[in-house]
Design an enzyme around this catalytic site. Structure first.
Site, PDB file in Angstrom:
ATOM      1  N   GLY A   7      11.598   9.852   3.281  1.00 51.27           N
ATOM      2  CA  GLY A   7      10.422  10.484   2.684  1.00 51.27           C
ATOM      3  C   GLY A   7       9.531  11.042   3.758  1.00 51.27           C
ATOM      4  O   GLY A   7       8.339  10.725   3.825  1.00 51.27           O
ATOM      5  N   ASN A  97       1.217   4.012   0.139  1.00 53.91           N
ATOM      6  CA  ASN A  97      -0.027   3.695  -0.547  1.00 53.91           C
ATOM      7  C   ASN A  97       0.267   2.880  -1.794  1.00 53.91           C
ATOM      8  O   ASN A  97       1.347   2.982  -2.373  1.00 53.91           O
ATOM      9  CB  ASN A  97      -0.726   4.987  -0.991  1.00 53.91           C
ATOM     10  N   LYS A 179      -6.502  -2.472   1.886  1.00 54.62           N
ATOM     11  CA  LYS A 179      -6.191  -1.032   1.887  1.00 54.62           C
ATOM     12  C   LYS A 179      -6.263  -0.470   0.468  1.00 54.62           C
ATOM     13  O   LYS A 179      -6.772   0.632   0.229  1.00 54.62           O
ATOM     14  CB  LYS A 179      -4.785  -0.811   2.483  1.00 54.62           C
TER      15      LYS A 179
END
Ligand code: KPL
Length: 301
Positions: A7, A97, A179
């Site tokens: 990716g 993420n 995060k």
């Protein structure tokens, strides 16, 4: 350490490019990017000025390496795991993420250690074959459920050797939740208002960002991970300040009419809160708004 970056968009190209200065690297990327890298190498711009020559392909099946670094969007993790399962890797590191990516990978890659990581390097893929580092940051990695295994140590050493600022930590669940809380505060607001990360530092967006972040920290604590409101709020301010002129990944997605990672960020907070009977009104509204945008664009049901 021979590495496949699965990716290779913005962050993946930057990490792969930096690793390629020291290690053998394969980038698995969209065909236009892969072709440009095969023809002329990968140009690193911004904070790093270099041209490196990793191998590049758009076919991620049947690859073998010491390490696979996964940097696909959260909603593509299942497909990435299926492709990785056709190959062979000594360890897999998720640098994505949102939450839940490591579980998806581990569920489909039985017997392969799956490490978790967060990255605060700013990266933008400017055009096929070119990635710009818009801010030096740090990669924090470790075992996904906490602890530091031998594979985590070896990956940390390989990254450091390539000049990537890296910390190997024994409390990754806390880092991942922190995060997530930061992304929950910055990403949907900057996306919906077409602003840069610094927009959440003051002005009308500040309260909203703080509420979304504090709600996520509360859900983390309910899930048994100790992230205080103060730590999460300090983290969102530090990141927004350090990346003030940058466009968040979700804002980039909206600008490019692409599906976002809302489900794995604010949507994840909403889902975990619902399971525990907690109200997270700000995350609920932000999630609904971004999903409405995706629905309106025909990107989701
Ligand atoms: O991770 C990020 C993202 O854009 O997804 C932040 C922390 C907001 C930095 O841009």
């Amino acid at each position: 350490m021979e590495t496949v970056v699965f990716g290779a968009g913005s962050l993946g190209s930057l990490v792969g490019g930096l690793l390629a200065r020291e290690h053998d690297v394969w980038l698995v990327a969209r065909e236009d990017h892969a072709r440009a890298v095969r023809e002329s190498g990968l140009r690193l711009r911004g904070e790093f000025d270099d041209r490196v020559f990793p191998a590049a392909t758009s076919d991620g099946r049947e690859l073998e390496a010491d390490l696979a670094v996964v940097t696909v969007k959260a909603f593509d993790t299942g497909a990435a795991a299926d492709a990785l399962a056709t190959g062979s890797f000594d360890a897999v590191l998720s640098l994505q993420n949102g939450m839940g990516n490591e579980e998806t990978l581990a569920g489909r890659l039985e017997g392969t250690p799956v490490l978790a990581g967060t990255a605060t390097y700013g990266a933008v893929r400017r055009e096929p074959g070119v990635v710009e580092c818009t801010g030096r940051g740090e990669i924090v990695l470790g075992d996904r459920t906490g602890g530091v295994s031998q594979p985590a140590k070896e990956v940390g050493e390989a990254f450091t050797q390539a000049g990537i600022e890296t910390a190997v930590v024994d409390d990754m669940p806390r880092w991942l939740w922190e995060k997530l809380a930061v992304n929950a505060g910055i990403n949907p607001i900057t996306a919906l208002t077409a602003t840069e990360n610094g927009a959440v530092l003051g002005g009308p967006a500040n309260d909203l960002a703080r509420e979304a972040t504090a709600e996520a920290a509360r859900v983390a604590r309910e899930c048994g991970v100790a992230v205080s409101d103060r730590e999460a709020l300090e983290a969102v301010e530090t990141v927004a300040d350090a990346t003030a002129p940058n466009t968040s990944s979700m804002a980039q997605d909206l600008q490019a009419d692409r599906r976002t990672e809302i489900d794995a960020i604010n949507g994840y907070v909403v889902d975990r809160a619902a399971e525990r009977g907690i109200e997270v009104p700000t995350n609920r509204v932000l999630t609904a708004l971004v999903r409405t945008w995706e629905h309106g664009r025909g990107i989701r049901e």
